[in-house]
Design an enzyme around this catalytic site. Structure first.
Site, PDB file in Angstrom:
ATOM      1  CE  LYS A 227     -38.603-105.086-100.641  1.00  0.00           C
ATOM      2  NZ  LYS A 227     -39.847-104.331-100.406  1.00  0.00           N
TER       3      LYS A 227
ATOM      4  CE  LYS B 296     -39.879 -94.569 -98.465  1.00  0.00           C
ATOM      5  NZ  LYS B 296     -38.966 -95.421 -97.711  1.00  0.00           N
TER       6      LYS B 296
ATOM      7  CB  THR C 240     -37.409-100.782 -88.716  1.00  0.00           C
ATOM      8  OG1 THR C 240     -38.037-101.148 -89.944  1.00  0.00           O
ATOM      9  CG2 THR C 240     -36.708 -99.461 -88.898  1.00  0.00           C
TER      10      THR C 240
ATOM     11  CG  ASN D  57     -42.870-100.795 -86.926  1.00  0.00           C
ATOM     12  OD1 ASN D  57     -41.649-100.877 -86.977  1.00  0.00           O
ATOM     13  ND2 ASN D  57     -43.649-101.846 -87.030  1.00  0.00           N
TER      14      ASN D  57
ATOM     15  CB  SER E 152     -38.304-106.038 -97.171  1.00  0.00           C
ATOM     16  OG  SER E 152     -39.411-105.424 -96.569  1.00  0.00           O
TER      17      SER E 152
HETATM   18  N1  GLU Z   1     -40.018 -98.345 -95.678  1.00  0.00           N
HETATM   19  C1  GLU Z   1     -38.871 -99.027 -95.170  1.00  0.00           C
HETATM   20  C2  GLU Z   1     -37.620 -98.211 -95.417  1.00  0.00           C
HETATM   21  O1  GLU Z   1     -37.682 -97.012 -95.599  1.00  0.00           O
HETATM   22  C3  GLU Z   1     -38.779-100.456 -95.656  1.00  0.00           C
HETATM   23  C4  GLU Z   1     -38.681-100.631 -97.137  1.00  0.00           C
HETATM   24  C5  GLU Z   1     -38.770-102.077 -97.589  1.00  0.00           C
HETATM   25  O2  GLU Z   1     -38.897-102.946 -96.748  1.00  0.00           O
HETATM   26  O3  GLU Z   1     -38.706-102.294 -98.806  1.00  0.00           O
HETATM   27  O4  GLU Z   1     -36.530 -98.698 -95.369  1.00  0.00           O
END
Ligand code: GLU
Length: 428
Positions: A84, A120, A204, A235, A362
């Site tokens: 994820k 990622k 976040t 954001n 998420s």
């Molecule tokens: N891109 C965000 C992070 O670095 C969220 C990742 C997600 O929601 O899977 O944590």
């Protein structure tokens, strides 16, 4: 841990300050696994992603030309569940960075016990100079290119730097076309009407706010009137400015990619929020600005780096005035700077904990998609608050018990479950 591993660590320690985020991640993985008593075999498996796909995406541009974009998807380890993590659109995306970021996602998920490993993705591009149509074609092309290795039970993407709910919507739509059934659980951070979760957009920043509150209690700082500097107005930074401002703190500094604003009496946050563009740019409206570098060392109680990597380094760590540093960005502080801040008694809440509100919500979004039953924003927030508070205290207690800084403690807490899982599965 064998002598060989210890020697490797010594060599790495002796090296100069490390700006390479991937090597830095390997270094801290090694130390965390060593503290947990694991041998070299576990480190060898977890020291980099099990899967990395590089793709080249042809996109028809508005002027009739075809441009080829390079993208990546890294999957760190799927021993505890599907991987994820977000997808970033940025000119500086590299393979090394995506690999490191997937490993950080494993730690974020591990700290809060989310049933995932880390993943990622990234595409080398500058979305600020692309049209809506070009961005849509790029997003759909990327999904077609990685569709074999992703999916609701394999690897679940999400937003990251310069990607948003619109991009998630195009990606979900493309994936659903390929699979020929509606697949909301393929990606998170979607718009509400497409199966997004209430509270995901600001999650976040909500998570950072919870960490700031808990850290302030530990450090004995009253948040009412506390001076806060936020580097970055995207954001996370902009929502955070609003939450902190609403809760009575004084936002004395903010910045974007072009410069920074500082006023010891407090900035007009409502004006700044109303006038920022969709990439978080606002300082261009002012004639007197300071640099991002200058902003970090201004007087404040709480400093929140919410922009990019390698901002607090050996060079400026001794000049940071804040009593608490809470990392809303991924990787803003080097390991040497972490040591300097910790020695000076600054409480540093690391990225893998402070910025985990996004992936936590998420996870809630994915659970709601899987069960087809949706929660209210209050329910989502209450669940986030409960989970993240417990995670903060787990990391903080481990840091006190093991006499290590909060970053190492977060890695120890975050990697434990994955190390156990690879053993149970018989992979090492
Ligand atoms: N891109 C965000 C992070 O670095 C969220 C990742 C997600 O929601 O899977 O944590």
């Amino acid at each position: 841990m064998s002598q060989q591993v210890e020697e490797k660590q010594e060599t790495k320690k002796a090296s100069q300050e490390n700006f390479n985020v991937f090597e830095r991640t390997q270094q801290i993985f090694l130390t965390a696994l060593q503290k947990l008593g694991y041998g070299e075999d576990v480190y060898e498996l977890l020291k980099e992603p099990v899967r990395l796909l590089t793709v080249r995406i042809p996109v028809k541009m508005d002027d009739g030309s075809t441009k080829i974009f390079t993208g990546y998807r890294a999957q760190h380890n799927d021993a505890v569940g599907p991987t994820k993590g977000g997808i970033r659109f940025h000119p500086d995306v590299t393979e090394e960075e995506v690999k490191a970021l997937s490993m950080w996602m494993s730690i974020k998920c591990g700290i809060s016990d989310l049933p995932y490993g880390g993943g990622k993705g990234g595409i080398q591009c500058d979305p600020r100079s692309m049209s809506f149509g070009e961005l849509e074609r790029l997003s759909r092309g990327y999904v077609r290119a990685i569709s074999q290795i992703v999916g609701p039970t394999k690897d679940i993407p999400a937003p990251d730097v310069f990607t948003n709910s619109q991009i998630m919507a195009w990606m979900m739509d493309e994936y659903s076309h390929i699979r020929e059934f509606d697949s909301p659980g393929f990606i998170t951070g979607k718009p509400l009407v497409l199966g997004g979760s209430a509270g995901r957009e600001s999650s976040t920043a909500q998570g950072v706010t919870i960490c700031i509150r808990e850290a302030a209690k530990v450090a004995g700082i009253n948040l009412e009137g506390a001076k806060v500097i936020i580097q970055g107005f995207g954001n996370a930074g902009s929502f955070l400015a609003k939450f902190m401002h609403d809760s009575g703190a004084k936002i004395v500094g903010i910045s974007d990619a072009y410069g920074a604003l500082y006023d010891a009496e407090g900035l007009d946050i409502d004006y700044l929020l109303d006038n920022r563009d969709s990439f978080g740019t606002v300082t261009t409206l002012f004639s007197t600005t300071i640099s991002n570098k200058e902003l970090l060392v201004q007087e404040c109680d709480i400093l929140v780096p919410a922009a990019i990597e390698n901002q607090i380094t050996e060079e400026n760590a001794a000049d940071i005035k804040a009593k608490i540093v809470v990392e809303a960005a991924n990787g803003p502080t080097t390991l040497n700077a972490t040591e300097i801040l910790t020695d000076r008694g600054v409480l540093l809440v690391p990225d893998v904990l402070a910025s985990s509100g996004g992936v936590i919500v998420s996870y809630f979004e994915w659970v709601q998609n899987n069960q087809g039953y949706y929660w209210t924003e209050e329910e989502v927030q209450a669940k986030l608050e409960k989970l993240l508070k417990a995670s903060f205290h787990n990391v903080h207690c481990t840091s006190v018990e093991k006499k290590v800084d909060m970053r190492l403690s977060a890695y120890i807490v975050g990697i434990r479950r994955m190390a156990e899982a690879v053993k149970w599965r018989g992979w090492v």
